[in-house]
Design a protein around this motif. Sequence first.
Motif, mmCIF file in Angstrom:
data_model
loop_
_atom_site.group_PDB
_atom_site.id
_atom_site.type_symbol
_atom_site.label_atom_id
_atom_site.label_comp_id
_atom_site.label_asym_id
_atom_site.label_seq_id
_atom_site.Cartn_x
_atom_site.Cartn_y
_atom_site.Cartn_z
ATOM 1 N N MET A 142 44.844 31.955 26.724
ATOM 2 C CA MET A 142 45.119 33.365 26.572
ATOM 3 C C MET A 142 44.702 33.820 25.187
ATOM 4 N N ASP A 143 44.092 34.976 25.132
ATOM 5 C CA ASP A 143 43.651 35.553 23.872
ATOM 6 C C ASP A 143 44.683 36.587 23.415
ATOM 7 N N PRO A 144 45.413 36.309 22.326
ATOM 8 C CA PRO A 144 46.448 37.245 21.863
ATOM 9 C C PRO A 144 45.886 38.621 21.518
ATOM 10 N N GLY A 145 44.645 38.672 21.054
ATOM 11 C CA GLY A 145 44.021 39.957 20.720
ATOM 12 C C GLY A 145 43.852 40.835 21.946
ATOM 13 N N LEU A 146 43.396 40.219 23.043
ATOM 14 C CA LEU A 146 43.227 40.977 24.285
ATOM 15 C C LEU A 146 44.564 41.451 24.828
ATOM 16 N N ASP A 147 45.558 40.568 24.765
ATOM 17 C CA ASP A 147 46.887 40.938 25.257
ATOM 18 C C ASP A 147 47.470 42.083 24.438
ATOM 19 N N GLU A 148 47.280 42.024 23.131
ATOM 20 C CA GLU A 148 47.789 43.074 22.251
ATOM 21 C C GLU A 148 47.062 44.394 22.512
ATOM 22 N N GLU A 149 45.746 44.333 22.679
ATOM 23 C CA GLU A 149 44.956 45.534 22.961
ATOM 24 C C GLU A 149 45.382 46.148 24.297
ATOM 25 N N TRP A 174 44.624 43.947 34.383
ATOM 26 C CA TRP A 174 45.024 42.890 33.446
ATOM 27 C C TRP A 174 44.252 41.600 33.719
ATOM 28 N N PHE A 175 44.028 41.280 34.983
ATOM 29 C CA PHE A 175 43.312 40.052 35.322
ATOM 30 C C PHE A 175 41.825 40.118 34.965
ATOM 31 N N HIS A 176 41.287 41.320 34.816
ATOM 32 C CA HIS A 176 39.858 41.486 34.512
ATOM 33 C C HIS A 176 39.617 41.993 33.097
ATOM 34 N N ARG A 177 40.644 42.030 32.263
ATOM 35 C CA ARG A 177 40.535 42.621 30.928
ATOM 36 C C ARG A 177 39.544 41.891 30.032
ATOM 37 N N LYS A 178 39.324 40.610 30.271
ATOM 38 C CA LYS A 178 38.409 39.837 29.414
ATOM 39 C C LYS A 178 36.962 40.291 29.571
ATOM 40 N N SER A 179 36.625 40.811 30.746
ATOM 41 C CA SER A 179 35.233 41.213 30.986
ATOM 42 C C SER A 179 34.940 42.632 30.474
ATOM 43 N N LEU A 180 35.957 43.356 30.050
ATOM 44 C CA LEU A 180 35.762 44.722 29.545
ATOM 45 C C LEU A 180 35.485 44.679 28.053
ATOM 46 N N SER A 194 38.319 53.708 31.736
ATOM 47 C CA SER A 194 37.458 54.050 32.860
ATOM 48 C C SER A 194 37.681 53.093 34.032
ATOM 49 N N TYR A 195 37.753 51.811 33.733
ATOM 50 C CA TYR A 195 37.971 50.813 34.784
ATOM 51 C C TYR A 195 39.339 51.015 35.433
ATOM 52 N N THR A 196 40.351 51.333 34.647
ATOM 53 C CA THR A 196 41.689 51.565 35.195
ATOM 54 C C THR A 196 41.680 52.751 36.153
ATOM 55 N N ARG A 197 41.014 53.832 35.787
ATOM 56 C CA ARG A 197 40.931 55.002 36.675
ATOM 57 C C ARG A 197 40.169 54.667 37.955
ATOM 58 N N THR A 198 39.104 53.877 37.830
ATOM 59 C CA THR A 198 38.358 53.450 39.012
ATOM 60 C C THR A 198 39.254 52.638 39.938
ATOM 61 N N VAL A 199 40.002 51.701 39.373
ATOM 62 C CA VAL A 199 40.920 50.876 40.170
ATOM 63 C C VAL A 199 41.975 51.766 40.831
ATOM 64 N N MET A 200 42.460 52.780 40.115
ATOM 65 C CA MET A 200 43.466 53.676 40.689
ATOM 66 C C MET A 200 42.916 54.453 41.880
ATOM 67 N N VAL A 201 41.700 54.980 41.748
ATOM 68 C CA VAL A 201 41.088 55.717 42.860
ATOM 69 C C VAL A 201 40.897 54.788 44.056
ATOM 70 N N ASN A 202 40.374 53.594 43.817
ATOM 71 C CA ASN A 202 40.134 52.656 44.911
ATOM 72 C C ASN A 202 41.432 52.179 45.550
ATOM 73 N N THR A 203 42.452 51.899 44.747
ATOM 74 C CA THR A 203 43.736 51.448 45.282
ATOM 75 C C THR A 203 44.390 52.559 46.091
ATOM 76 N N SER A 204 44.326 53.787 45.598
ATOM 77 C CA SER A 204 44.883 54.920 46.332
ATOM 78 C C SER A 204 44.196 55.075 47.689
ATOM 79 N N THR A 205 42.889 54.913 47.703
ATOM 80 C CA THR A 205 42.140 55.003 48.954
ATOM 81 C C THR A 205 42.536 53.880 49.908
#
Length: 176
Positions: free
Chosen positions: A1-8, A46-52, A60-71
């Motif tokens: 785990m990367d503490p920097g990513l978790d903190e961000e 959270w599971f894909h945060r390392k690739s961002l 942007s990715y969070t909003r995309t996930v929200m639209v797709n999950t809502s659909t």
Amino acid sequence: MDPGLDEEFAEFVNGRFTALQRFGYLLTGEWHLAEDLVQTSLTKVWFHRKSLRSGNALESYTRTVMVNTSTQWWRRKWKGETPTETLPESAAPSEFGTIDERDRLLRALATLPRRTRAALALRFFEDLPDAEVAKIMGCSVGTVKSTVSRGLAKLREHHLLAESDPLTSAPARLEG
């Protein structure tokens, strides 16, 4: 785990949760579903945060996930579930006329197809440019423009917005 990513990620959630919840409300029409949508989407992100690569990509990715999950939720619609007829009161203090106007606008938005509602919410409530909306929704800029145009036309014709004179211009205010 990367503490920097978790903190961000924690800073992102703390700073943007309310805005994401408002966006979720525009997608779902219910506060408790909006909260569930945000939490579910943030779990997926959270599971894909390392690739961002940046904070903007995270939003942007969070909003995309929200639209797709809502659909996805809409497609899996539970039996016996019906949309609500009334919207909850706004948490922010407001004048009664503004609340009534907002209520009619949100009820009119709820009658639109989900992708149209998502496009309008991203474009006007979140104030994102057409290119960003297209990226989030996974379509072309032209599709966003035509979807938004058709959505605004339907709102202008909607009987809920024609109930009183001040609201006949409500969709026009969205364009400004």
